[in-house]
Write an enzyme that holds these catalytic residues in place. Structure first.
Site, PDB file in Angstrom:
ATOM      1  N   ARG A  34      14.557   9.885  61.138  1.00 22.34           N
ATOM      2  CA  ARG A  34      15.212   9.194  61.649  1.00 22.34           C
ATOM      3  C   ARG A  34      13.980   8.122  62.437  1.00 22.34           C
ATOM      4  O   ARG A  34      13.632   7.219  62.915  1.00 22.34           O
ATOM      5  CB  ARG A  34      16.327   9.216  62.892  1.00 22.34           C
ATOM      6  CG  ARG A  34      16.532   7.515  63.179  1.00 22.34           C
ATOM      7  CD  ARG A  34      18.298   8.598  63.908  1.00 22.34           C
ATOM      8  NE  ARG A  34      19.175   8.615  63.347  1.00 22.34           N
ATOM      9  CZ  ARG A  34      19.961   7.920  62.315  1.00 22.34           C
ATOM     10  NH1 ARG A  34      19.999   6.334  62.877  1.00 22.34           N
ATOM     11  NH2 ARG A  34      21.177   8.965  61.894  1.00 22.34           N
ATOM     12  N   LYS A 107      26.555  22.991  62.108  1.00 21.95           N
ATOM     13  CA  LYS A 107      27.479  24.072  61.754  1.00 21.95           C
ATOM     14  C   LYS A 107      27.833  23.578  63.254  1.00 21.95           C
ATOM     15  O   LYS A 107      27.774  24.073  64.068  1.00 21.95           O
ATOM     16  CB  LYS A 107      26.893  25.497  61.607  1.00 21.95           C
ATOM     17  CG  LYS A 107      26.354  25.651  60.554  1.00 21.95           C
ATOM     18  CD  LYS A 107      26.258  27.927  60.596  1.00 21.95           C
ATOM     19  CE  LYS A 107      25.244  27.555  59.063  1.00 21.95           C
ATOM     20  NZ  LYS A 107      24.091  28.802  59.438  1.00 21.95           N
ATOM     21  N   LYS A 202      30.518  31.935  65.047  1.00 21.32           N
ATOM     22  CA  LYS A 202      29.494  32.870  64.273  1.00 21.32           C
ATOM     23  C   LYS A 202      28.638  32.594  65.868  1.00 21.32           C
ATOM     24  O   LYS A 202      28.175  33.237  66.659  1.00 21.32           O
ATOM     25  CB  LYS A 202      29.176  33.009  63.382  1.00 21.32           C
ATOM     26  CG  LYS A 202      27.912  32.247  62.795  1.00 21.32           C
ATOM     27  CD  LYS A 202      26.336  31.606  62.574  1.00 21.32           C
ATOM     28  CE  LYS A 202      26.231  30.373  62.304  1.00 21.32           C
ATOM     29  NZ  LYS A 202      24.524  30.185  63.264  1.00 21.32           N
ATOM     30  N   ASN A 267      21.620  30.547  69.926  1.00 23.34           N
ATOM     31  CA  ASN A 267      22.611  31.020  70.245  1.00 23.34           C
ATOM     32  C   ASN A 267      22.944  32.559  70.775  1.00 23.34           C
ATOM     33  O   ASN A 267      22.817  32.792  72.589  1.00 23.34           O
ATOM     34  CB  ASN A 267      23.403  31.087  69.613  1.00 23.34           C
ATOM     35  CG  ASN A 267      24.444  29.549  69.262  1.00 23.34           C
ATOM     36  OD1 ASN A 267      24.506  28.236  69.856  1.00 23.34           O
ATOM     37  ND2 ASN A 267      23.708  29.411  67.904  1.00 23.34           N
ATOM     38  N   VAL A 290      18.656  22.596  69.447  1.00 26.98           N
ATOM     39  CA  VAL A 290      19.798  22.607  69.534  1.00 26.98           C
ATOM     40  C   VAL A 290      20.810  23.870  69.951  1.00 26.98           C
ATOM     41  O   VAL A 290      20.201  24.717  68.737  1.00 26.98           O
ATOM     42  CB  VAL A 290      20.284  21.372  68.695  1.00 26.98           C
ATOM     43  CG1 VAL A 290      22.332  21.599  68.472  1.00 26.98           C
ATOM     44  CG2 VAL A 290      20.785  20.365  69.075  1.00 26.98           C
TER      45      VAL A 290
END
Length: 344
Positions: A34, A107, A202, A267, A290
């Protein structure tokens, strides 16, 4: 096959590299970015310096920008949507009447859309990816490619196994044909709900496990957290119509173990940083990428409450992320719960 990957982030780029380098198939792979400046730099330097620095892109991989997505899809055999969950709705809207099999790789759950005074409903507390697709582009033959995978390792050609999930046999077949190779095994599954639930929950459990390890609570605590987290994931999935055996597979147990224990897990890093006393903003900013668990934890908790599903680990993570609990308080809250049966 002609394969179009929409989104030049780490995971989209890794899959484009993997398909382009597939020694079993002669694929023509196009990677759409993009950001025009990013695309120009990738074409000039043959590297995605922003997301996979140091990795040389295959010479046959075509990088484009500025094309009309809907019309460009017409000449493809498979379209991969590489946007994060927050961008999936917009990308699906751009596809228009695309008749080519489509699969997303994000996800999570879409952020809740609850206005002031609105009563929670399945629609207002956040949707899974296939529910967003059904709402925005119901004509698509679509699915998801998921499983235990770090983008960097896939791009480097290290052994990996993924799962291609869809209600449509053609979508599953195209995903296998596109990506199955001597370095990457792709298994089929028609339990789309179960695969998406595993991929979403998860990430939340990985934050909890990172917190556990960051507080030096020990290996016993880590094992207990992962095991009880899997039970939590399964309860949520079954309430949404998934099959139990899916959670013993790649997108359930496999992805949970990888994301909760792997050093490349964003995470998990969030949990580790929170245990060190970092604020949530500091933890997220330091990642540069992210961490989906941060964005979908509250949505999963809301939808679980709507379904009447008990998810204490998820609720503790939400309280931690919202600043309602400190790390030690979150652990204490979980350990002080009333005794219960393991199987329920």
């Amino acid at each position: 096959m002609n394969i179009l990957v929409l989104g030049a982030g780490a995971w989209g780029t890794a899959l484009a590299v993997s398909a382009s380098a597939n020694s079993r198939q002669a694929h023509q792979v196009t990677l759409w970015a993009r950001d025009a400046a990013q695309a120009r730099a990738m074409r000039a330097d043959h590297v995605n310096a922003r997301y996979l620095p140091g990795l040389r892109l295959p010479k046959d991989l075509r990088v484009v920008d500025g094309v009309d997505v809907a019309s460009f899809c017409a000449g493809q055999d498979l379209v991969i949507l590489g946007a994060p969950m927050a961008g999936l709705r917009g990308l699906l809207q751009e596809l228009g009447d695309c008749r080519v099999p489509v699969a997303w790789i994000c996800k999570g759950l879409e952020r809740s859309r609850i206005d002031a005074g609105e009563t929670e409903s399945a629609q207002s507390v956040g949707l899974m990816a296939h529910e967003v697709q059904a709402e925005v582009a119901p004509q698509l033959q679509s699915g998801v490619l998921s499983g235990p995978s770090f983008a960097q390792e896939v791009a480097l050609g290290q052994p990996t196994a993924l799962v291609a999930a869809s209600a449509h046999a053609l979508v599953r077949e195209r995903l296998v044909q596109a990506f199955h190779s001597p370095r990457l095994r792709v298994y089929e599954n028609d339990d789309l709900v179960g695969v998406e639930v595993g991929g979403a929950v998860k990430n939340i459990l990985a934050i909890a496990t990172g917190l556990c390890d960051g507080l030096n609570l020990g290996l016993n605590a880590r094992a207990a957290l992962i095991t009880r987290g899997l039970a939590e994931m399964m309860r949520f999935g079954l309430a949404l119509g998934a099959r139990a055996e899916t959670f013993m597979g790649l997108s359930g147990l496999g992805d949970l173990v990888l994301t909760a224990t792997g050093d490349l897990s964003r995470n998990r890093k969030v949990g580790l940083l929170l245990a060190q006393g970092k604020t949530l903003d500091e933890a997220v900013t330091s990642l540069g990428h992210v961490a989906e668990g941060v964005y979908c934890a509250r949505t999963v908790a809301q939808r679980a409450r709507h379904l009447g599903v008990d998810m204490p680990i998820t609720e503790a993570v939400v309280a931690l992320l919202d600043g309602e609990m400190q790390p030690q308080q979150a652990v204490q809250a979980l350990m002080e719960r009333e005794p219960s049966s393991e199987i329920r």
